[in-house]
Design a protein around this motif. Sequence first.
Motif, mmCIF file in Angstrom:
data_model
loop_
_atom_site.group_PDB
_atom_site.id
_atom_site.type_symbol
_atom_site.label_atom_id
_atom_site.label_comp_id
_atom_site.label_asym_id
_atom_site.label_seq_id
_atom_site.Cartn_x
_atom_site.Cartn_y
_atom_site.Cartn_z
ATOM 1 N N GLN A 79 70.849 68.994 61.996
ATOM 2 C CA GLN A 79 70.047 68.644 63.186
ATOM 3 C C GLN A 79 70.527 69.486 64.323
ATOM 4 O OE1 GLN A 79 71.385 64.486 63.699
ATOM 5 N NE2 GLN A 79 69.091 63.773 63.304
ATOM 6 N N ASN A 103 69.549 72.648 64.882
ATOM 7 C CA ASN A 103 68.509 73.624 65.396
ATOM 8 C C ASN A 103 67.614 72.803 66.309
ATOM 9 O OD1 ASN A 103 69.199 75.718 63.693
ATOM 10 N ND2 ASN A 103 68.064 74.993 61.803
ATOM 11 N N TYR A 104 67.737 71.624 66.354
ATOM 12 C CA TYR A 104 66.747 70.811 67.407
ATOM 13 C C TYR A 104 67.734 69.829 68.008
ATOM 14 C CZ TYR A 104 66.281 67.994 63.126
ATOM 15 O OH TYR A 104 66.502 67.018 61.823
ATOM 16 N N SER A 138 68.826 69.123 70.989
ATOM 17 C CA SER A 138 68.522 68.801 72.380
ATOM 18 C C SER A 138 67.259 67.676 72.089
ATOM 19 C CB SER A 138 67.656 69.866 72.955
ATOM 20 O OG SER A 138 68.627 71.017 73.315
ATOM 21 N N ASN A 139 66.644 67.641 71.259
ATOM 22 C CA ASN A 139 65.615 66.708 71.099
ATOM 23 C C ASN A 139 66.137 65.304 70.458
ATOM 24 O OD1 ASN A 139 63.547 67.937 71.737
ATOM 25 N ND2 ASN A 139 62.906 68.772 69.649
#
Length: 131
Positions: free
Chosen positions: A94, A96-97, A99-100
Amino acid sequence: MNRESDGERAVRVALDNLGLKYEQEKEINFLNGDFKGSMRADFFFPRYNIYIEYLGGWDKKDAEEQKKERARYNNKKDAYSLNDLKCIYIYPNQLNYVSNVIKKGIEKFKHKAEPLPIYKNPLAISITTAI
């Protein structure tokens, strides 16, 4: 403070970019189900009373190491659950994303996020116990 892993660094950078105030390597004492006496959370948001754990060893290549890491993480998850602590778990896939993942985790807990009452606050408990 423990040495920061590459994954923890990525999480920290994401938190900084999101402008969130946090404590890193937050010590938690006197948890039910924690037989070591204390544990450390990778990150803690005092405003929301939410912890973050980066599960960096979840995908270890060596099967034995992976088994040990997953057992350690699952014990930690059980302690959080047993003590009604809110935690966002971040897995290596996770990053790579991340922040989401953080934003969604905060949103998930936001309606439940309120300061701990004094009798449940680990810091207050440790001070009271020390006195």
